[in-house]
Design an enzyme around this catalytic site. Structure first.
Site, short mmCIF file in Angstrom:
data_model
loop_
_atom_site.label_atom_id
_atom_site.label_comp_id
_atom_site.label_asym_id
_atom_site.label_seq_id
_atom_site.Cartn_x
_atom_site.Cartn_y
_atom_site.Cartn_z
N ARG A 127 -25.23 11.47 7.88
CA ARG A 127 -24.57 12.58 8.86
C ARG A 127 -25.35 13.84 8.82
O ARG A 127 -25.59 14.13 9.89
CB ARG A 127 -23.22 12.85 8.25
CG ARG A 127 -22.58 14.21 8.74
CD ARG A 127 -21.31 14.79 7.93
NE ARG A 127 -20.74 15.93 8.49
CZ ARG A 127 -19.84 16.62 8.04
NH1 ARG A 127 -19.25 16.11 6.97
NH2 ARG A 127 -19.23 17.53 8.72
N GLY A 169 -18.62 13.41 -0.27
CA GLY A 169 -19.72 12.94 0.28
C GLY A 169 -20.56 14.19 1.16
O GLY A 169 -21.91 14.11 1.26
N HIS A 217 -17.66 8.64 10.55
CA HIS A 217 -17.27 7.82 9.11
C HIS A 217 -17.24 6.20 9.42
O HIS A 217 -16.30 5.66 9.26
CB HIS A 217 -15.93 8.38 8.60
CG HIS A 217 -15.85 9.76 8.15
ND1 HIS A 217 -16.49 10.13 6.87
CD2 HIS A 217 -15.55 10.89 8.86
CE1 HIS A 217 -16.34 11.35 6.86
NE2 HIS A 217 -15.86 11.91 7.84
N ILE A 232 -17.43 8.24 2.78
CA ILE A 232 -16.20 8.09 2.85
C ILE A 232 -15.45 9.19 2.91
O ILE A 232 -15.71 10.38 2.11
CB ILE A 232 -15.51 6.96 1.59
CG1 ILE A 232 -16.23 5.88 1.60
CG2 ILE A 232 -13.95 6.66 1.75
CD1 ILE A 232 -15.96 4.91 0.46
N ARG A 258 -8.74 21.29 -3.82
CA ARG A 258 -7.59 21.38 -3.27
C ARG A 258 -6.51 20.33 -3.70
O ARG A 258 -5.39 20.69 -3.64
CB ARG A 258 -7.61 21.02 -1.51
CG ARG A 258 -8.67 22.23 -1.00
CD ARG A 258 -8.49 22.21 0.52
NE ARG A 258 -9.13 23.29 1.45
CZ ARG A 258 -10.45 23.25 1.43
NH1 ARG A 258 -11.17 22.16 1.40
NH2 ARG A 258 -10.92 24.68 2.13
N LYS A 300 -26.08 21.54 11.40
CA LYS A 300 -26.06 20.77 10.44
C LYS A 300 -26.90 19.55 10.34
O LYS A 300 -27.19 19.16 9.13
CB LYS A 300 -24.40 19.96 10.69
CG LYS A 300 -23.35 20.97 10.59
CD LYS A 300 -22.02 20.22 10.83
CE LYS A 300 -20.91 21.16 10.95
NZ LYS A 300 -19.37 20.56 11.03
#
EC number: 2.8.2.-
Length: 609
Positions: A280, A239, A290, A234, A463, A263
């Site tokens: 992912r 995540g 997602h 999510i 943030r 990645k």
């Protein structure tokens, strides 16, 4: 132009003074500097000899010749006569600056002298004070041992060195942070590393009743078999960090191969070219960017076994996992991410075999992205997918007609989505919370029997935390995410109950092992004692019968001695068990003799309520 009278007299040959009269070396103070210069330029005069001496406070130059037969101090008249030729050749401003420089040099010398003498006086006073203190403390010892002055100085130096080391340690290693000064570890137990990361109370009051099957999550995951872990990611829930832990931070027989600059990592099973993780960072966005619960449950089986024949497909289990986050923090984090240009346009939103139409899922912005949008505009969009995102991505959208809002009323639709999300979350193999990183790590390790290499880190500064909002905006965000707020409350209650249940079960298992060890030790002691006693009786049967007419008395004595030994051996372990039971009960659970830890925990939930 006529010269002054004193200047005229200066050019005249010097007059010989009378016998016994003092020689006149300089002009009177009322005469001009020119007359003084002319008088000083005469050879053999005292002023000319003094002229080579530097001003007061200034040392001789490197090439200067020291005056050995000249006195150190001169009168003010001689110094004035020596400086007069120099100052006569300078302008008035330069002469003023030279006077200021000389005064400053004198002031600096004075300060240095005062500082040196002050430090010397302070050291002398400190020496007397320390001497008086140590004479009071070590006076009897010095009188007994006839310590001399050298030994006293050595002792003083050692004490001063010790005090200096203590002061340095207080600065270098303050508090209990230093690993070398944790002396309290010998007297107090080690702090629980899984204590709540948010500094709240470890004990909480449960709001929901869960069964044993809901609390006990133990997955028989065999990485060499056919089962698969599927990670439902999510947005803005941490995540990405958890996904990296799965491919880079797990102790495996065959670790994932992660190349620099890429990645995706290759996570194969030992001895097979087949992945055990669908995420992912292992398989990429194979089911869309997602992908939610509805997409993954219909997509993952076809992606993993799509190339195989239906008869050759293994009967594998799909273990779904996910991470949740506080809805307000997650919403603000997503807004900041959208401000930076994120759109997630690549998301497919496939439901019931088709993506939504533009009428079913309108866009909140025009253009390529929504970068730079203010928070008010972000909240005002009624089609914003950030609203209640966690409930929508965890529920089965086919139950409400996917993205078609005209299938059922909004109130009924929200209720069905919430119940579906709660049910899917409860039956998942594992889920964690962003606000409890260490507990998330602990539950994952206990669920899948897989250990991480390094512990998780709790980041309290994000943030979203840097965004300052007032109470009105926060209430509005909570209203826009009311389904997520209720789901998160449910998930947090279930998460913490599972954690406490697993910890209590772990403590009971450790207690059971200690009891088995004590029983084993007791049996060995009894066996050794009976063997030694049997050997003695076999050697002297008649003597043993005459000395011990009652053999049962000897056996009772042996049992009493063994019980005393075992009581001394198990005293420390019983104290630890009592401390653990007091921590678990904490004044809210009564002592019971039930052996089933599940019944104890579930019964305590009712008492806490």
């Amino acid at each position: 132009m006529a010269l002054p009278a004193c200047a005229v007299r200066a050019f005249e040959p010097p007059r010989q003074p009378e016998r016994g009269a003092p020689a006149r070396t300089t002009c009177p103070r009322r005469h001009s500097r020119v007359e003084a210069e002319l008088a000083a330029s005469r050879p053999g005069s005292v002023a000319a000899s003094v002229r080579a001496d530097p001003p007061r406070g200034v040392s001789h130059g490197f090439h200067s010749r020291p005056l050995l037969d000249k006195p150190r101090k001169a009168s003010s008249s001689l110094a004035g006569a020596a400086c007069a030729p120099l100052f006569a050749l300078l302008s008035r401003g330069r002469r003023r600056r030279m006077h200021v420089l000389r005064r400053r040099w004198d002031l600096g010398s004075l300060c240095r002298v005062l500082l040196t003498r002050g430090l010397a006086a302070l050291g002398h006073s400190l020496k007397h004070v320390l001497g008086a203190i140590f004479s009071k403390i070590f006076g009897p010892l010095a009188s007994v041992g006839n310590m001399d002055e050298k030994s006293n100085k050595l002792l003083l130096a050692l004490v001063m060195l010790f005090l200096f080391a203590v002061i340095v340690l207080q600065y270098v290693c303050p508090g209990t942070e230093c690993q070398l000064l944790r002396l309290q570890a010998f007297s107090s137990p080690v702090r629980d590393p899984y204590r709540s990361e948010d500094e709240s109370s470890a004990r909480f009051v449960p709001r929901y009743n869960f069964t044993r099957g809901d609390l006990l999550r133990k997955v028989d995951f065999d990485i060499k078999g056919d089962d698969l872990i599927v990670f439902l990611h999510i947005q803005k829930t941490g995540g990405t960090t958890f996904g990296r832990h799965l491919v880079r931070n797990i102790q495996l027989e065959q670790p994932c191969e992660c190349r620099v600059g890429q990645k995706k990592c290759t996570c194969h099973r030992p001895g097979k070219r087949e992945t055990w993780l669908f995420s992912r960072f292992s398989t990429g966005w194979s089911c869309g960017l997602h992908a939610d619960w509805t997409e993954l449950t219909s997509c993952v089986p076809s992606v993993v076994d799509g190339k195989r024949d239906a008869r050759l497909r293994p009967s594998r289990n799909f273990h779904y996992i996910t991470i949740l986050r506080d809805p307000v923090s997650r919403y603000l984090s997503e807004w900041r991410h959208v401000q930076r240009g994120a759109t997630w346009k690549a998301s497919l939103h496939v439901c019931d075999g088709r993506p939504p139409t533009s009428e079913e899922l309108p866009s909140c912005y025009t253009g390529d992205d929504w970068s730079g949008c203010p928070l008010k505009e972000f909240m005002d969009c009624p089609y914003n997918l950030a609203n209640n995102r966690q409930v929508r991505m965890l529920s089965d959208l086919t139950l409400v007609g996917c993205y078609n809002l005209s299938v059922m009323p909004e109130k009924q639709r929200n209720k069905v989505l919430l119940e579906s999300a709660k049910s899917n979350l409860k039956h998942m193999a594992f889920f964690g919370l962003t606000e409890f990183q260490r507990k998330t790590q602990y539950l994952f390790e206990k669920t899948f029997n897989m250990n991480f290499i390094s512990p998780f880190t709790q980041y309290n500064t994000t943030r979203a935390s840097s965004v300052e909002i007032n109470e009105e905006i926060q209430k509005r965000i909570e209203g826009l995410n009311f389904l997520d707020m209720e789901l998160y409350s449910y998930a947090k209650d279930l998460f913490l109950q599972r954690y406490q249940f697993m910890r209590q079960k772990e403590h009971q298992e450790a207690r059971r092992k200690r009891q088995e060890q004590r029983k084993f030790l007791k049996g060995r002691l009894l066996q050794t004692h009976f063997q030694s006693q049997g050997q003695g009786q076999s050697q002297n049967p008649n003597q043993n019968q005459s000395q011990n007419p009652n053999p049962n008395a000897n056996q009772n004595l042996t049992q009493n001695l063994t019980q005393n030994l075992m009581q001394n051996l198990t005293q420390s372990s019983r104290q630890k068990e009592n401390q653990e039971s007091l921590k678990q009960n904490s004044g809210k659970e009564q002592n019971g003799n039930t052996s089933n830890g599940t019944n104890d925990y579930i019964g305590s939930v009712e008492k806490w309520r």
